[in-house]
Design a protein around this motif. Structure first.
Motif, PDB file in Angstrom:
ATOM      1  N   ALA A 179       0.857  -1.185   0.000  1.00  0.00           N
ATOM      2  CA  ALA A 179       0.000   0.000   0.000  1.00  0.00           C
ATOM      3  C   ALA A 179       0.895   1.238   0.000  1.00  0.00           C
ATOM      4  O   ALA A 179       0.534   2.274  -0.537  1.00  0.00           O
ATOM      5  CB  ALA A 179      -0.925  -0.003   1.210  1.00  0.00           C
ATOM      6  N   ILE A 180       2.058   1.090   0.626  1.00  0.00           N
ATOM      7  CA  ILE A 180       3.099   2.114   0.557  1.00  0.00           C
ATOM      8  C   ILE A 180       4.271   1.460  -0.167  1.00  0.00           C
ATOM      9  O   ILE A 180       4.876   0.507   0.333  1.00  0.00           O
ATOM     10  CB  ILE A 180       3.552   2.587   1.949  1.00  0.00           C
ATOM     11  N   HIS A 181       4.571   1.952  -1.340  1.00  0.00           N
ATOM     12  CA  HIS A 181       5.656   1.377  -2.141  1.00  0.00           C
ATOM     13  C   HIS A 181       6.996   2.017  -1.772  1.00  0.00           C
ATOM     14  O   HIS A 181       8.014   1.347  -1.733  1.00  0.00           O
ATOM     15  CB  HIS A 181       5.357   1.579  -3.629  1.00  0.00           C
ATOM     16  N   ALA A 182       6.990   3.326  -1.524  1.00  0.00           N
ATOM     17  CA  ALA A 182       8.217   4.045  -1.191  1.00  0.00           C
ATOM     18  C   ALA A 182       7.897   5.115  -0.151  1.00  0.00           C
ATOM     19  O   ALA A 182       6.837   5.721  -0.188  1.00  0.00           O
ATOM     20  CB  ALA A 182       8.806   4.689  -2.441  1.00  0.00           C
ATOM     21  N   LEU A 183       8.847   5.311   0.758  1.00  0.00           N
ATOM     22  CA  LEU A 183       8.648   6.287   1.821  1.00  0.00           C
ATOM     23  C   LEU A 183       9.926   7.094   2.015  1.00  0.00           C
ATOM     24  O   LEU A 183      10.972   6.539   2.345  1.00  0.00           O
ATOM     25  CB  LEU A 183       8.284   5.585   3.133  1.00  0.00           C
ATOM     26  N   ALA A 184       9.837   8.387   1.781  1.00  0.00           N
ATOM     27  CA  ALA A 184      10.919   9.310   2.123  1.00  0.00           C
ATOM     28  C   ALA A 184      10.641   9.756   3.552  1.00  0.00           C
ATOM     29  O   ALA A 184       9.568  10.284   3.841  1.00  0.00           O
ATOM     30  CB  ALA A 184      10.926  10.502   1.168  1.00  0.00           C
ATOM     31  N   LEU A 185      11.581   9.507   4.435  1.00  0.00           N
ATOM     32  CA  LEU A 185      11.330   9.700   5.851  1.00  0.00           C
ATOM     33  C   LEU A 185      12.330  10.683   6.446  1.00  0.00           C
ATOM     34  O   LEU A 185      13.540  10.559   6.244  1.00  0.00           O
ATOM     35  CB  LEU A 185      11.447   8.345   6.559  1.00  0.00           C
ATOM     36  N   LYS A 186      11.792  11.640   7.195  1.00  0.00           N
ATOM     37  CA  LYS A 186      12.616  12.595   7.935  1.00  0.00           C
ATOM     38  C   LYS A 186      12.141  12.562   9.375  1.00  0.00           C
ATOM     39  O   LYS A 186      10.956  12.752   9.641  1.00  0.00           O
ATOM     40  CB  LYS A 186      12.474  14.001   7.356  1.00  0.00           C
ATOM     41  N   THR A 187      13.070  12.288  10.282  1.00  0.00           N
ATOM     42  CA  THR A 187      12.711  12.218  11.698  1.00  0.00           C
ATOM     43  C   THR A 187      13.523  13.234  12.484  1.00  0.00           C
ATOM     44  O   THR A 187      14.684  13.493  12.170  1.00  0.00           O
ATOM     45  CB  THR A 187      12.967  10.799  12.258  1.00  0.00           C
ATOM     46  N   TYR A 188      12.882  13.781  13.501  1.00  0.00           N
ATOM     47  CA  TYR A 188      13.511  14.820  14.318  1.00  0.00           C
ATOM     48  C   TYR A 188      13.080  14.677  15.771  1.00  0.00           C
ATOM     49  O   TYR A 188      11.935  14.317  16.048  1.00  0.00           O
ATOM     50  CB  TYR A 188      13.054  16.219  13.876  1.00  0.00           C
ATOM     51  N   THR A 189      13.976  15.027  16.667  1.00  0.00           N
ATOM     52  CA  THR A 189      13.570  15.282  18.046  1.00  0.00           C
ATOM     53  C   THR A 189      12.952  16.677  18.036  1.00  0.00           C
ATOM     54  O   THR A 189      13.193  17.455  17.097  1.00  0.00           O
ATOM     55  CB  THR A 189      14.784  15.264  18.992  1.00  0.00           C
ATOM     56  N   PRO A 190      12.183  17.041  19.044  1.00  0.00           N
ATOM     57  CA  PRO A 190      11.632  18.400  19.063  1.00  0.00           C
ATOM     58  C   PRO A 190      12.710  19.479  18.984  1.00  0.00           C
ATOM     59  O   PRO A 190      12.548  20.478  18.280  1.00  0.00           O
ATOM     60  CB  PRO A 190      10.873  18.448  20.393  1.00  0.00           C
ATOM     61  N   GLN A 191      13.823  19.276  19.676  1.00  0.00           N
ATOM     62  CA  GLN A 191      14.908  20.256  19.650  1.00  0.00           C
ATOM     63  C   GLN A 191      15.530  20.346  18.253  1.00  0.00           C
ATOM     64  O   GLN A 191      15.778  21.440  17.747  1.00  0.00           O
ATOM     65  CB  GLN A 191      15.973  19.878  20.679  1.00  0.00           C
ATOM     66  N   ALA A 192      15.760  19.211  17.614  1.00  0.00           N
ATOM     67  CA  ALA A 192      16.342  19.222  16.254  1.00  0.00           C
ATOM     68  C   ALA A 192      15.363  19.846  15.261  1.00  0.00           C
ATOM     69  O   ALA A 192      15.773  20.535  14.330  1.00  0.00           O
ATOM     70  CB  ALA A 192      16.701  17.803  15.837  1.00  0.00           C
ATOM     71  N   TRP A 193      14.067  19.624  15.463  1.00  0.00           N
ATOM     72  CA  TRP A 193      13.057  20.208  14.586  1.00  0.00           C
ATOM     73  C   TRP A 193      13.078  21.731  14.681  1.00  0.00           C
ATOM     74  O   TRP A 193      13.025  22.419  13.673  1.00  0.00           O
ATOM     75  CB  TRP A 193      11.685  19.643  14.924  1.00  0.00           C
ATOM     76  N   GLU A 194      13.153  22.245  15.892  1.00  0.00           N
ATOM     77  CA  GLU A 194      13.220  23.698  16.076  1.00  0.00           C
ATOM     78  C   GLU A 194      14.455  24.275  15.405  1.00  0.00           C
ATOM     79  O   GLU A 194      14.396  25.320  14.770  1.00  0.00           O
ATOM     80  CB  GLU A 194      13.183  24.067  17.558  1.00  0.00           C
ATOM     81  N   ALA A 195      15.581  23.593  15.552  1.00  0.00           N
ATOM     82  CA  ALA A 195      16.820  24.051  14.931  1.00  0.00           C
ATOM     83  C   ALA A 195      16.710  24.018  13.399  1.00  0.00           C
ATOM     84  O   ALA A 195      17.187  24.922  12.714  1.00  0.00           O
ATOM     85  CB  ALA A 195      17.993  23.216  15.401  1.00  0.00           C
ATOM     86  N   ALA A 196      16.088  22.990  12.861  1.00  0.00           N
ATOM     87  CA  ALA A 196      15.939  22.845  11.409  1.00  0.00           C
ATOM     88  C   ALA A 196      15.024  23.904  10.819  1.00  0.00           C
ATOM     89  O   ALA A 196      15.189  24.303   9.667  1.00  0.00           O
ATOM     90  CB  ALA A 196      15.417  21.453  11.074  1.00  0.00           C
ATOM     91  N   ARG A 197      14.079  24.370  11.593  1.00  0.00           N
ATOM     92  CA  ARG A 197      13.109  25.353  11.111  1.00  0.00           C
ATOM     93  C   ARG A 197      13.675  26.770  11.106  1.00  0.00           C
ATOM     94  O   ARG A 197      13.074  27.668  10.547  1.00  0.00           O
ATOM     95  CB  ARG A 197      11.842  25.303  11.964  1.00  0.00           C
ATOM     96  N   GLN A 198      14.814  26.982  11.753  1.00  0.00           N
ATOM     97  CA  GLN A 198      15.387  28.332  11.838  1.00  0.00           C
ATOM     98  C   GLN A 198      16.328  28.611  10.698  1.00  0.00           C
ATOM     99  O   GLN A 198      16.829  27.884  10.001  1.00  0.00           O
ATOM    100  CB  GLN A 198      16.100  28.534  13.151  1.00  0.00           C
TER     101      GLN A 198
END
Length: 84
Positions: free
Chosen positions: A65-84
């Motif tokens: 049902a899902i053939h391919a998955l591009a996955l990005k995972t973050y901790t909350p702290q890493a997510w905040e840093a990535a958004r800046q």
């Protein structure tokens, strides 16, 4: 094919605190991108983080049902840093 909301629900069943965004990359519903932010990822390698998410989606991936998955995972702290 699996609905994007179903993918989000499957991930949240494994990671209840997660913020999840799922997008269809091709319009066909089987090539997806997921961004997952969870405190459960603290102290875990990126490989382990991805394994947790893949585990949540195993049935959908096994049935293709899902053939391919591009996955990005973050901790909350890493997510905040990535958004800046």
């Amino acid at each position: 094919m699996v609905a994007l909301a179903q993918v989000e629900d499957m991930i949240k069943a494994q990671l209840p605190d997660a913020q999840v965004v799922v997008r269809d990359l091709t319009g066909g519903g089987d090539h997806l991108e997921a961004i997952v932010v969870s405190a459960e990822f603290e102290g875990k390698t990126m490989i382990k983080q991805h394994q947790i998410v893949y585990g949540a989606l195993q049935d959908a991936m096994d049935s293709e049902a899902i053939h391919a998955l591009a996955l990005k995972t973050y901790t909350p702290q890493a997510w905040e840093a990535a958004r800046q």
